[in-house]
Design a protein around this motif. Structure first.
Motif, PDB file in Angstrom:
ATOM      1  N   TYR A  63       0.727  -1.206  -0.011  1.00 49.72           N
ATOM      2  CA  TYR A  63       0.106   0.072  -0.143  1.00 49.72           C
ATOM      3  C   TYR A  63       0.750   1.264  -0.042  1.00 49.72           C
ATOM      4  N   ALA A  64       1.899   1.140   0.956  1.00 48.48           N
ATOM      5  CA  ALA A  64       2.741   2.492   1.082  1.00 48.48           C
ATOM      6  C   ALA A  64       3.366   2.735  -0.490  1.00 48.48           C
ATOM      7  N   LEU A  81       1.602   4.494  -2.873  1.00 46.42           N
ATOM      8  CA  LEU A  81       1.404   5.975  -2.480  1.00 46.42           C
ATOM      9  C   LEU A  81       2.794   6.864  -2.793  1.00 46.42           C
ATOM     10  N   PHE A 110      -3.822   0.969   7.989  1.00 47.18           N
ATOM     11  CA  PHE A 110      -3.688   1.854   6.600  1.00 47.18           C
ATOM     12  C   PHE A 110      -3.708   3.143   6.693  1.00 47.18           C
ATOM     13  N   SER A 111      -4.601   3.933   7.477  1.00 43.93           N
ATOM     14  CA  SER A 111      -4.764   5.217   7.449  1.00 43.93           C
ATOM     15  C   SER A 111      -3.182   5.904   8.313  1.00 43.93           C
ATOM     16  N   ARG A 163      -0.682   5.421   5.588  1.00 49.20           N
ATOM     17  CA  ARG A 163      -1.070   6.614   4.453  1.00 49.20           C
ATOM     18  C   ARG A 163      -0.594   7.791   5.118  1.00 49.20           C
ATOM     19  N   ASN A 164      -0.794   8.176   6.422  1.00 46.89           N
ATOM     20  CA  ASN A 164      -0.455   9.573   6.934  1.00 46.89           C
ATOM     21  C   ASN A 164       1.141   9.682   6.825  1.00 46.89           C
ATOM     22  N   CYS A 172       2.948   8.302   4.753  1.00 44.30           N
ATOM     23  CA  CYS A 172       3.679   8.452   3.370  1.00 44.30           C
ATOM     24  C   CYS A 172       3.534   9.966   3.135  1.00 44.30           C
ATOM     25  N   TYR A 173       2.368  10.428   3.472  1.00 48.13           N
ATOM     26  CA  TYR A 173       1.955  11.947   3.101  1.00 48.13           C
ATOM     27  C   TYR A 173       2.949  12.857   3.899  1.00 48.13           C
ATOM     28  N   VAL A 233      -6.249   9.591  -4.121  1.00 46.34           N
ATOM     29  CA  VAL A 233      -5.211   8.392  -4.022  1.00 46.34           C
ATOM     30  C   VAL A 233      -5.946   6.980  -3.866  1.00 46.34           C
ATOM     31  N   SER A 272      -4.311   4.318  -6.617  1.00 54.99           N
ATOM     32  CA  SER A 272      -3.923   3.362  -5.943  1.00 54.99           C
ATOM     33  C   SER A 272      -4.360   2.005  -6.438  1.00 54.99           C
ATOM     34  N   ILE A 279      -7.921  -0.134  -0.359  1.00 58.97           N
ATOM     35  CA  ILE A 279      -7.422   1.136  -1.245  1.00 58.97           C
ATOM     36  C   ILE A 279      -8.601   1.431  -1.996  1.00 58.97           C
TER      37      ILE A 279
END
Length: 194
Positions: A34-35, A38, A75-76, A79-80, A82-83, A103, A107, A186
């Motif tokens: 997942y990462a 992103l 997952f959140s 994601r954070n 990565c951002y 995203v 993705s 995703i």
């Protein structure tokens, strides 16, 4: 042997080391994949997920989370991370308006077409109304209420059909469980994976 999220959290509370090991075995690979979608850097994706697991080990976040929210939380959080990485490193900042990027859709499109085709095939073989709900929520990224409005059914009907459809989808595609879990996370973060 796979353990469900409740078992993982219970184990974490009783034996932190064993709980983290179980969590790592179940979620590490899907989180790295997942990462990677992103930030488009597999090595950095792996580093970010490893750092996240270290934070989980050092802090008591998992002691306060409910099993039904664990997957979404993981997952959140990734994601954070990565951002934050992208922001700190000015990666793509000039080219991307973060408020307008979907995203989840980008993705999901990056996932293997074979997995998407398999999910679509399984959905097509489900009862018509269940398939329509899954198509709206998973494939079109519609919210539950939007799906209910579109199909002219109640919100509870959408939730029931979605739950039944997700159960059937997981059962049918149990061999590719991690990739399917990643696809669902995703494609539609609103859907509960457990």
């Amino acid at each position: 042997m796979r353990k469900d999220d409740r078992d993982i959290l219970d184990r974490f509370i009783k034996n932190r080391k064993e709980g983290i090991r179980m969590l790592f075995e179940r979620y590490y690979r899907p989180l790295v994949l997942y990462a990677g979608t992103l930030i488009s850097d597999d090595m950095m994706a792996e580093d970010l997920v490893q750092e996240f697991f270290v934070r989980l080990w050092e802090d008591d976040y998992l002691e306060r989370i409910e099993s039904k929210a664990l997957s979404s939380y993981l997952f959140s959080s990734v994601r954070n991370s990565c951002y934050t990485y992208l922001h700190k490193n000015d990666v793509m900042r000039a080219r991307v308006d973060y408020t307008s990027v979907d995203v989840a859709a980008d993705s999901a499109a990056a996932l293997s077409q074979e997995i998407v085709d398999r999910v679509t095939d399984v959905i097509a073989r489900m009862p018509e109304q269940t398939g329509r709900v899954l198509n709206c929520v998973l494939m079109q990224d519609m919210k539950y209420q939007e799906t209910a409005d579109e199909l002219q059914v109640s919100l509870n009907t959408v939730k029931t059909l979605l739950r039944n459809g997700m159960r059937a989808l997981r059962e049918e595609l149990r061999e590719e469980q991690e990739l399917i879990m990643l696809f669902i996370a995703i494609a539609s973060p609103e859907v509960t994976l457990t």
